[in-house]
Design an enzyme around this catalytic site. Structure first.
Site, PDB file in Angstrom:
ATOM      1  N   HIS A 142       0.945  -1.110  -0.036  1.00 13.16           N
ATOM      2  CA  HIS A 142       0.082   0.035   0.020  1.00 13.16           C
ATOM      3  C   HIS A 142       0.749   1.327   0.006  1.00 13.16           C
ATOM      4  O   HIS A 142       0.631   2.164   0.693  1.00 13.16           O
ATOM      5  CB  HIS A 142      -0.827   0.086   1.152  1.00 13.16           C
ATOM      6  CG  HIS A 142      -2.237   0.596   0.755  1.00 13.16           C
ATOM      7  ND1 HIS A 142      -2.841   1.487   1.881  1.00 13.16           N
ATOM      8  CD2 HIS A 142      -3.019   0.330  -0.141  1.00 13.16           C
ATOM      9  CE1 HIS A 142      -4.108   1.623   1.339  1.00 13.16           C
ATOM     10  NE2 HIS A 142      -4.130   1.107   0.079  1.00 13.16           N
TER      11      HIS A 142
ATOM     12  N   HIS B   9      -3.251   1.348  12.558  1.00  5.86           N
ATOM     13  CA  HIS B   9      -2.777   1.012  11.322  1.00  5.86           C
ATOM     14  C   HIS B   9      -3.199  -0.514  11.319  1.00  5.86           C
ATOM     15  O   HIS B   9      -4.415  -0.774  11.233  1.00  5.86           O
ATOM     16  CB  HIS B   9      -1.202   1.131  11.115  1.00  5.86           C
ATOM     17  CG  HIS B   9      -0.471   0.717  10.102  1.00  5.86           C
ATOM     18  ND1 HIS B   9      -1.077   0.401   8.855  1.00  5.86           N
ATOM     19  CD2 HIS B   9       0.927   0.789   9.908  1.00  5.86           C
ATOM     20  CE1 HIS B   9      -0.216   0.220   7.860  1.00  5.86           C
ATOM     21  NE2 HIS B   9       0.957   0.648   8.493  1.00  5.86           N
TER      22      HIS B   9
ATOM     23  N   MET C  50     -12.666   2.167  14.928  1.00 13.57           N
ATOM     24  CA  MET C  50     -11.945   1.355  14.243  1.00 13.57           C
ATOM     25  C   MET C  50     -12.166   0.721  13.013  1.00 13.57           C
ATOM     26  O   MET C  50     -13.312   0.220  12.948  1.00 13.57           O
ATOM     27  CB  MET C  50     -11.209   0.170  15.310  1.00 13.57           C
ATOM     28  CG  MET C  50     -10.436   0.861  16.391  1.00 13.57           C
ATOM     29  SD  MET C  50      -9.043   1.826  15.885  1.00 13.57           S
ATOM     30  CE  MET C  50      -9.282   3.135  16.726  1.00 13.57           C
ATOM     31  N   GLY C  51     -11.265   0.667  12.094  1.00 18.97           N
ATOM     32  CA  GLY C  51     -11.838  -0.086  11.041  1.00 18.97           C
ATOM     33  C   GLY C  51     -12.511   0.934   9.743  1.00 18.97           C
ATOM     34  O   GLY C  51     -12.723   0.646   8.929  1.00 18.97           O
ATOM     35  N   PHE C  52     -12.366   2.501  10.342  1.00 10.97           N
ATOM     36  CA  PHE C  52     -12.801   3.330   8.968  1.00 10.97           C
ATOM     37  C   PHE C  52     -12.125   4.332   9.291  1.00 10.97           C
ATOM     38  O   PHE C  52     -11.192   4.690   9.981  1.00 10.97           O
ATOM     39  CB  PHE C  52     -14.251   3.932   9.954  1.00 10.97           C
ATOM     40  CG  PHE C  52     -15.471   3.060   9.834  1.00 10.97           C
ATOM     41  CD1 PHE C  52     -16.337   3.118   8.957  1.00 10.97           C
ATOM     42  CD2 PHE C  52     -15.736   2.133  10.952  1.00 10.97           C
ATOM     43  CE1 PHE C  52     -17.361   2.419   8.735  1.00 10.97           C
ATOM     44  CE2 PHE C  52     -16.620   1.020  10.922  1.00 10.97           C
ATOM     45  CZ  PHE C  52     -17.532   1.427   9.630  1.00 10.97           C
TER      46      PHE C  52
ATOM     47  N   HIS D 167      -9.465   7.021   6.234  1.00  9.99           N
ATOM     48  CA  HIS D 167      -8.004   6.523   5.762  1.00  9.99           C
ATOM     49  C   HIS D 167      -7.565   8.080   5.207  1.00  9.99           C
ATOM     50  O   HIS D 167      -7.996   8.699   4.978  1.00  9.99           O
ATOM     51  CB  HIS D 167      -8.435   5.579   4.590  1.00  9.99           C
ATOM     52  CG  HIS D 167      -7.072   5.118   3.920  1.00  9.99           C
ATOM     53  ND1 HIS D 167      -5.921   5.877   3.227  1.00  9.99           N
ATOM     54  CD2 HIS D 167      -6.524   3.874   4.188  1.00  9.99           C
ATOM     55  CE1 HIS D 167      -4.992   4.811   3.067  1.00  9.99           C
ATOM     56  NE2 HIS D 167      -5.295   3.733   3.862  1.00  9.99           N
TER      57      HIS D 167
ATOM     58  N   ASP E 231      -9.677  -3.048   7.130  1.00 10.06           N
ATOM     59  CA  ASP E 231      -9.687  -3.816   8.233  1.00 10.06           C
ATOM     60  C   ASP E 231     -10.910  -4.003   8.881  1.00 10.06           C
ATOM     61  O   ASP E 231     -11.346  -4.968   9.717  1.00 10.06           O
ATOM     62  CB  ASP E 231      -8.700  -2.991   9.442  1.00 10.06           C
ATOM     63  CG  ASP E 231      -7.349  -3.028   9.020  1.00 10.06           C
ATOM     64  OD1 ASP E 231      -6.886  -4.085   8.764  1.00 10.06           O
ATOM     65  OD2 ASP E 231      -6.771  -2.165   9.172  1.00 10.06           O
TER      66      ASP E 231
ATOM     67  N   ARG F  55      15.850  12.144   6.437  1.00 10.27           N
ATOM     68  CA  ARG F  55      16.413  13.156   7.641  1.00 10.27           C
ATOM     69  C   ARG F  55      15.498  14.423   7.579  1.00 10.27           C
ATOM     70  O   ARG F  55      16.043  15.465   6.879  1.00 10.27           O
ATOM     71  CB  ARG F  55      17.676  13.438   7.480  1.00 10.27           C
ATOM     72  CG  ARG F  55      18.500  13.652   8.640  1.00 10.27           C
ATOM     73  CD  ARG F  55      17.648  14.781   9.830  1.00 10.27           C
ATOM     74  NE  ARG F  55      18.185  14.874  11.001  1.00 10.27           N
ATOM     75  CZ  ARG F  55      18.049  16.127  11.651  1.00 10.27           C
ATOM     76  NH1 ARG F  55      16.803  16.536  11.347  1.00 10.27           N
ATOM     77  NH2 ARG F  55      18.352  16.445  12.675  1.00 10.27           N
TER      78      ARG F  55
HETATM   79  N1  CMC Z   1     -13.783   7.283  13.401  1.00 13.89           N
HETATM   80  C1  CMC Z   1     -14.353   8.659  13.744  1.00 13.89           C
HETATM   81  N2  CMC Z   1     -13.856   9.806  12.990  1.00 13.89           N
HETATM   82  C2  CMC Z   1     -12.673   9.529  12.308  1.00 13.89           C
HETATM   83  C3  CMC Z   1     -12.349   8.120  11.881  1.00 13.89           C
HETATM   84  C4  CMC Z   1     -12.777   7.056  12.471  1.00 13.89           C
HETATM   85  N3  CMC Z   1     -12.335   5.986  12.420  1.00 13.89           N
HETATM   86  N4  CMC Z   1     -11.323   8.525  11.010  1.00 13.89           N
HETATM   87  C5  CMC Z   1     -11.379   9.787  10.592  1.00 13.89           C
HETATM   88  N5  CMC Z   1     -12.229  10.392  11.578  1.00 13.89           N
HETATM   89  C6  CMC Z   1     -12.429  11.812  11.492  1.00 13.89           C
HETATM   90  C7  CMC Z   1     -11.217  12.701  12.254  1.00 13.89           C
HETATM   91  O1  CMC Z   1     -11.813  12.544  13.819  1.00 13.89           O
HETATM   92  C8  CMC Z   1     -11.255  13.872  11.641  1.00 13.89           C
HETATM   93  O2  CMC Z   1     -12.430  14.739  12.148  1.00 13.89           O
HETATM   94  P1  CMC Z   1     -12.176  16.093  12.576  1.00 13.89           P
HETATM   95  O3  CMC Z   1     -11.926  16.717  11.091  1.00 13.89           O
HETATM   96  O4  CMC Z   1     -13.666  16.807  12.996  1.00 13.89           O
HETATM   97  O5  CMC Z   1     -11.166  16.369  13.601  1.00 13.89           O
HETATM   98  C9  CMC Z   1     -11.552  13.631  10.157  1.00 13.89           C
HETATM   99  O6  CMC Z   1     -12.306  12.202  10.165  1.00 13.89           O
HETATM  100  C10 CMC Z   1     -10.298  13.617   9.536  1.00 13.89           C
HETATM  101  O7  CMC Z   1      -9.702  12.639   9.929  1.00 13.89           O
HETATM  102  P2  CMC Z   1      -7.944  12.396  10.169  1.00 13.89           P
HETATM  103  O8  CMC Z   1      -7.713  12.455  11.702  1.00 13.89           O
HETATM  104  O9  CMC Z   1      -7.565  13.680   9.366  1.00 13.89           O
HETATM  105  O10 CMC Z   1      -7.464  11.401   9.426  1.00 13.89           O
HETATM  106  P3  CMC Z   1      -5.937  10.943   9.446  1.00 13.89           P
HETATM  107  O11 CMC Z   1      -5.574  10.655   8.028  1.00 13.89           O
HETATM  108  O12 CMC Z   1      -5.089  11.523  10.320  1.00 13.89           O
HETATM  109  O13 CMC Z   1      -6.078   9.337  10.132  1.00 13.89           O
HETATM  110  C11 CMC Z   1      -6.516   7.080  10.427  1.00 13.89           C
HETATM  111  C12 CMC Z   1      -6.041   8.356   9.332  1.00 13.89           C
HETATM  112  C13 CMC Z   1      -6.631   5.852   9.161  1.00 13.89           C
HETATM  113  C14 CMC Z   1      -5.435   6.804  11.299  1.00 13.89           C
HETATM  114  C15 CMC Z   1      -7.728   7.547  11.049  1.00 13.89           C
HETATM  115  O14 CMC Z   1      -8.880   7.477  10.090  1.00 13.89           O
HETATM  116  C16 CMC Z   1      -8.205   6.606  12.027  1.00 13.89           C
HETATM  117  O15 CMC Z   1      -8.019   6.484  13.102  1.00 13.89           O
HETATM  118  N6  CMC Z   1      -9.156   5.460  11.773  1.00 13.89           N
HETATM  119  C17 CMC Z   1      -9.359   4.280  12.766  1.00 13.89           C
HETATM  120  C18 CMC Z   1      -8.176   3.185  12.541  1.00 13.89           C
HETATM  121  C19 CMC Z   1      -8.148   2.560  11.561  1.00 13.89           C
HETATM  122  O16 CMC Z   1      -9.071   2.111  10.911  1.00 13.89           O
HETATM  123  N7  CMC Z   1      -6.905   2.217  10.927  1.00 13.89           N
HETATM  124  C20 CMC Z   1      -6.521   1.272   9.638  1.00 13.89           C
HETATM  125  C21 CMC Z   1      -6.136   2.247   8.532  1.00 13.89           C
HETATM  126  S1  CMC Z   1      -6.193   1.499   6.992  1.00 13.89           S
HETATM  127  C22 CMC Z   1      -5.750   0.206   6.885  1.00 13.89           C
HETATM  128  C23 CMC Z   1      -4.458  -0.392   7.622  1.00 13.89           C
HETATM  129  O17 CMC Z   1      -3.388   0.355   7.651  1.00 13.89           O
HETATM  130  O18 CMC Z   1      -4.544  -1.121   8.563  1.00 13.89           O
END
Ligand code: CMC
Length: 372
Positions: A184, A219, A254-256, A258, A309, A353
């Protein structure tokens, strides 16, 4: 450095070039091949070969690759002994991290050119699968099983863990998840592996670093976390109530979500289709009601889509796989993507770096110890 160049979490920052995968809103390609096409028409082994070698294998090359995997499957006695000594409560991902590092001391491969690294990657891929299965058996009071040459990589893990030949459906679905998980582009664990490579460190260290980065619930740990969430509900109504409260409290589901995909993860769509068939076949339709009770408000109201996920957690659960194998299975596949990136980085290296913005105290003098 200007503050305008600062992007927390490196969001939107282009940190390198890669010919291995393309992750975009409308597509996910491995070496140019759409993931849906590979999922439909290839196996994990073909996908792994593609990632490591750059092209899909012909029949002879595929046989050679599978034979090499089989040759590298047996675990040395030292590894089995070490597995016995790690306390039972240690999480499987921590066991895997330590054991890959330990296995590195017995690396039978030599050299550091791209062909040598491909050989080492194939050895690591075989050993990782064996370590996962052996640990699982030991935890269940059973002795590790020898591999059965000729099985698929997915079938092998299932066989060595459970001790019986896997049914076709389980082997096929686990194979599908391995294809979807293999690569990925510059995700967190792959980036970690590339950073380690960029110091001219070794492949095993990069894989150990990748495992450490992958295990977190933001992740790869999300497949276990997503299933833990679903498991707490006895009905779709309970799930609907819970998601309302979670969203009102701005909880992370969790699982939502990206970093790159904002309109849905192709891998999730592919896997969800198979998951629905599996649930129907197993007469477990009520799980899909719970699944949808969480998914619908996330998609319709929050516009946050499932990532791979989310369906993967439930797929593994319906295949009767224990929860703490879910993220290790992700490793069993992603080791090929990490290795492909290591080979690519090593061939055209510049150390990573980046800079930081200092937010600590202004310059000050060290006071004598008696006056502190
Ligand atoms: N549940 C609720 N709200 C969410 C979620 C979620 N899973 N993901 C994003 N948001 C919200 C987030 O709170 C933010 O809202 P606001 O703008 O009001 O603060 C907005 O959506 C934008 O999200 P972000 O934090 O900028 O997203 P990011 O790119 O920093 O993080 C992520 C990406 C995957 C870490 C995050 O979506 C997340 O924590 N998801 C849950 C964990 C998960 O399922 N991870 C698996 C990732 S994909 C496959 C893999 O690598 O395994």
């Amino acid at each position: 450095m200007t503050e305008e160049a600062y992007s927390p979490g490196l969001a939107g920052v282009i940190a390198g070039e890669t010919a291995i995968a393309c992750v975009d809103q409308g597509k996910l390609l491995y070496r140019g091949y759409p993931i849906a096409d590979l999922a439909e028409n290839a196996t994990f082994e073909e996908s792994a070969y593609l990632l490591l070698h750059g092209e899909l294998p012909n029949q002879l090359q595929l046989k050679g690759f599978k034979d090499t995997l089989d040759r590298y499957r047996p675990l040395r006695g030292e590894l089995i002994d070490a597995l016995r000594k790690i306390p039972a409560p240690v999480p499987m991902m921590d066991v895997l991290r330590s054991m890959v590092s330990y296995a590195g001391h017995f690396d039978p491969t030599n050299g550091t050119d791209s062909d040598d690294l491909r050989e080492r990657a194939t050895w690591l891929t075989a050993q990782i699968a064996g370590i996962i299965a052996a640990r699982f058996r030991l935890l269940n009071g059973k002795e590790p099983l020898d591999a059965k040459p000729g099985l698929s990589h997915a079938g092998q893990i299932l066989y060595q863990a459970h001790g019986t030949a896997p049914d076709d459906l389980s082997a096929k679905l686990v194979d599908l998840t391995l294809i979807l998980y293999a690569e990925h582009d510059f995700n967190a664990s792959t980036f970690a592996a590339r950073v380690i490579c960029s110091t001219m460190s070794d492949l095993t260290s990069a894989i150990v670093g990748g495992i450490g980065a992958l295990k977190g619930p933001l992740h790869g740990g999300a497949n276990e976390a997503a299933m833990e969430m679903l498991q707490q509900f006895k009905s779709a109504d309970e799930a609907r109530l819970w998601i309302r409260e979670a969203l009102a409290g701005k909880g992370k589901i969790m699982g939502f979500g990206h970093r790159v995909y904002k309109n849905g993860d192709h891998r999730a769509t592919i896997l969800e289709r198979e998951l629905r068939k599996l649930a129907a076949q197993k007469g477990q339709g009520e799980w899909m009601d719970i699944y949808d009770a969480i998914k619908d408000p996330m998609v319709n109201e929050k516009k946050i889509y499932p990532n791979v996920d989310y369906p993967c957690g439930l797929t593994y659960y319906l295949l009767d796989l224990p929860l703490d194998l879910y993220t290790p299975l992700f490793v069993a596949s992603r080791v090929t993507g990490w290795s492909a990136h290591f080979i690519e980085q090593a061939a055209n290296n510049r150390i990573y770096r980046p800079l930081s913005i200092y937010t600590g105290p202004a310059e000050r003098a060290v006071p004598p110890i008696g006056s502190r």
